[in-house]
Design a protein around this motif. Structure first.
Motif, mmCIF file in Angstrom:
data_model
loop_
_atom_site.group_PDB
_atom_site.id
_atom_site.type_symbol
_atom_site.label_atom_id
_atom_site.label_comp_id
_atom_site.label_asym_id
_atom_site.label_seq_id
_atom_site.Cartn_x
_atom_site.Cartn_y
_atom_site.Cartn_z
ATOM 1 N N GLU A 1 -31.102 19.308 2.427
ATOM 2 C CA GLU A 1 -30.530 19.909 3.631
ATOM 3 C C GLU A 1 -29.877 21.246 3.287
ATOM 4 N N PRO A 2 -30.213 22.313 4.006
ATOM 5 C CA PRO A 2 -29.639 23.630 3.679
ATOM 6 C C PRO A 2 -28.182 23.740 4.112
ATOM 7 N N ASN A 3 -27.534 24.793 3.650
ATOM 8 C CA ASN A 3 -26.171 25.155 4.071
ATOM 9 C C ASN A 3 -25.135 24.097 3.720
ATOM 10 N N LEU A 4 -25.393 23.347 2.653
ATOM 11 C CA LEU A 4 -24.492 22.265 2.242
ATOM 12 C C LEU A 4 -24.259 21.265 3.378
ATOM 13 N N GLY A 5 -25.253 21.109 4.223
ATOM 14 C CA GLY A 5 -25.137 20.180 5.339
ATOM 15 C C GLY A 5 -25.111 18.738 4.883
ATOM 16 N N ALA A 6 -24.631 17.849 5.764
ATOM 17 C CA ALA A 6 -24.533 16.427 5.425
ATOM 18 C C ALA A 6 -25.062 15.533 6.536
ATOM 19 N N ASN A 7 -25.840 16.112 7.475
ATOM 20 C CA ASN A 7 -26.358 15.315 8.575
ATOM 21 C C ASN A 7 -27.303 14.224 8.091
ATOM 22 N N SER A 8 -28.095 14.523 7.071
ATOM 23 C CA SER A 8 -29.022 13.519 6.559
ATOM 24 C C SER A 8 -28.277 12.380 5.871
ATOM 25 N N PHE A 9 -27.080 12.648 5.360
ATOM 26 C CA PHE A 9 -26.287 11.593 4.725
ATOM 27 C C PHE A 9 -25.817 10.589 5.765
ATOM 28 N N VAL A 10 -25.232 11.087 6.855
ATOM 29 C CA VAL A 10 -24.704 10.158 7.856
ATOM 30 C C VAL A 10 -25.819 9.496 8.658
ATOM 31 N N ALA A 11 -27.038 10.061 8.618
ATOM 32 C CA ALA A 11 -28.169 9.461 9.320
ATOM 33 C C ALA A 11 -28.922 8.452 8.466
ATOM 34 N N HIS A 12 -28.608 8.367 7.172
ATOM 35 C CA HIS A 12 -29.308 7.445 6.278
ATOM 36 C C HIS A 12 -29.104 6.009 6.775
ATOM 37 N N PRO A 13 -30.166 5.218 6.865
ATOM 38 C CA PRO A 13 -30.030 3.879 7.455
ATOM 39 C C PRO A 13 -29.041 2.965 6.733
ATOM 40 N N ASP A 14 -28.843 3.158 5.424
ATOM 41 C CA ASP A 14 -27.879 2.334 4.704
ATOM 42 C C ASP A 14 -26.438 2.781 4.923
ATOM 43 N N LEU A 15 -26.253 4.040 5.352
ATOM 44 C CA LEU A 15 -24.917 4.614 5.458
ATOM 45 C C LEU A 15 -24.441 4.767 6.903
ATOM 46 N N ARG A 16 -25.374 4.886 7.818
ATOM 47 C CA ARG A 16 -25.001 5.112 9.216
ATOM 48 C C ARG A 16 -24.070 4.035 9.776
ATOM 49 N N PRO A 17 -24.201 2.754 9.380
ATOM 50 C CA PRO A 17 -23.315 1.732 9.953
ATOM 51 C C PRO A 17 -21.831 1.920 9.629
ATOM 52 N N TYR A 18 -21.505 2.797 8.701
ATOM 53 C CA TYR A 18 -20.101 3.001 8.336
ATOM 54 C C TYR A 18 -19.439 4.098 9.180
ATOM 55 N N PHE A 19 -20.232 4.808 9.963
ATOM 56 C CA PHE A 19 -19.728 5.958 10.715
ATOM 57 C C PHE A 19 -19.790 5.701 12.217
ATOM 58 N N ARG A 20 -19.032 6.497 12.957
ATOM 59 C CA ARG A 20 -19.147 6.532 14.414
ATOM 60 C C ARG A 20 -19.688 7.894 14.799
ATOM 61 N N ASP A 21 -20.846 7.915 15.429
ATOM 62 C CA ASP A 21 -21.426 9.177 15.870
ATOM 63 C C ASP A 21 -21.449 9.220 17.397
ATOM 64 N N GLY A 22 -22.168 10.180 17.945
ATOM 65 C CA GLY A 22 -22.146 10.369 19.386
ATOM 66 C C GLY A 22 -22.854 9.297 20.179
ATOM 67 N N SER A 23 -23.643 8.462 19.518
ATOM 68 C CA SER A 23 -24.413 7.453 20.247
ATOM 69 C C SER A 23 -23.935 6.034 19.987
ATOM 70 N N GLU A 24 -23.297 5.787 18.841
ATOM 71 C CA GLU A 24 -22.887 4.418 18.558
ATOM 72 C C GLU A 24 -21.765 4.395 17.516
ATOM 73 N N THR A 25 -21.047 3.291 17.514
ATOM 74 C CA THR A 25 -20.053 3.019 16.482
ATOM 75 C C THR A 25 -20.658 2.013 15.516
ATOM 76 N N GLY A 26 -20.747 2.374 14.249
ATOM 77 C CA GLY A 26 -21.381 1.513 13.265
ATOM 78 C C GLY A 26 -20.649 0.196 13.086
ATOM 79 N N THR A 27 -21.393 -0.814 12.680
ATOM 80 C CA THR A 27 -20.809 -2.150 12.518
ATOM 81 C C THR A 27 -19.775 -2.195 11.403
ATOM 82 N N HIS A 28 -19.808 -1.228 10.474
ATOM 83 C CA HIS A 28 -18.836 -1.186 9.374
ATOM 84 C C HIS A 28 -17.831 -0.049 9.552
#
Length: 293
Positions: free
Chosen positions: A105-132
């Motif tokens: 990901e360019p520009n030191l971005g981290a969107n792909s990190f929070v979108a990773h299927p193993d990691l997304r459940p730990y975050f709350r994004d604009g569409s859902e609150t993760g189970t963890h």
């Protein structure tokens, strides 16, 4: 730390995790130990620009304040990502994981990190609150907090969880992009308290600009300043000369300018480097916000 004049320059960086190459939300201001008003470093910054400055172009003996979370909560649940088979053991390992997952990901971005299927459940994004998003699947409206953020709250601030990716006040992506930068600074610049405070040379600390505003006499609800007149009132409360400008200014610039002056005022106070809640384990896993006591 001895309360001598160990640092010669004080650089405050208001950071941004927004998409794109150059960010209007990034602002740098520097104050000289010799005195004078803090100075805004005029530039339309990218995150890579800031990395280059910190790695290759810092004035000697600079205390650098980064307005972002330098780690994720760990103590509350016994790990950053409880239940994940490869959850990192300390902050540098966390930075490495974020950078590895988001490497393309360019520009030191981290969107792909929070979108990773193993990691997304730990975050709350604009569409859902993760189970963890909370510990053990428990529902926590504001998410998980580090020990230092609990100290901020006790001082009258309203911190936000680094696992929260929603809303104008979200700090999650800002912190995660900053952690990618910190990974690229390994071996170039120590990050206190994850690294011990060196006896000489430059060092990075985490800052929360609202703490500077509180010590300048403003409330947490009125921490943001959008005029040079308001900024100069706050600078005067810190014993700093005013910035010789008038009129409107964005709050990214005023955050950086005020916090640079605040760092100059308080950096040589030994109490700031030994807060009560900072244990060796918290230092290596969660880090700390400079000035949170």
């Amino acid at each position: 730390m001895n309360a001598d004049r160990r640092f010669r320059h004080f650089l405050a960086i208001d950071w941004s995790g927004a998409k794109g190459q150059r960010q209007k939300g990034i602002a740098l201001a520097i104050a000289d130990a010799a005195g004078g008003p803090p100075v805004l470093v005029e530039h339309r910054w990218s995150r890579e620009d800031v990395l280059a400055v910190l790695r290759d172009d810092l004035p000697p003996n600079t205390l650098v304040g980064l307005d972002l979370g330098i780690a994720l909560p760990h103590a509350d649940c016994g790990g950053y990502f409880p239940g994940l088979s490869e959850t990192p053991e300390d902050a540098p390992a966390l930075w490495h994981l974020i950078d590895r997952v988001a490497a393309d990901e360019p520009n030191l971005g981290a969107n792909s990190f929070v979108a990773h299927p193993d990691l997304r459940p730990y975050f709350r994004d604009g569409s859902e609150t993760g189970t963890h998003f909370g510990c053990d699947g428990a529902s926590h409206g504001r998410g998980r907090f580090r020990v230092t953020e609990q100290a901020q709250a006790a001082m009258g601030c309203k911190p936000y969880s680094n696992f929260n990716l929603v809303g104008a006040a979200q700090v999650g992506k800002s912190s995660l992009t900053g952690m990618r930068m910190l990974h690229h600074l390994r071996g170039h610049l120590p990050v206190w308290p994850i690294d011990p405070l060196p006896h000489k040379g430059s060092v990075v600390v985490e800052i929360y600009t609202s703490l500077a505003a509180l010590e300048a006499g403003r409330s947490a609800a009125k921490a943001k300043m959008r005029s040079y007149e308001a900024l100069n009132e706050a600078l005067a409360a810190l014993g700093s000369p005013p910035v010789e400008r008038t009129g409107a200014v964005d709050d990214h610039a005023t955050d950086a300018l005020l916090t640079a002056a605040w760092l100059r005022k308080v950096a040589h106070d030994p109490e700031r480097w030994s807060p009560e809640g900072l244990t060796p384990d918290i230092a290596r896993t969660e880090g700390w916000t400079f000035g949170a006591l």
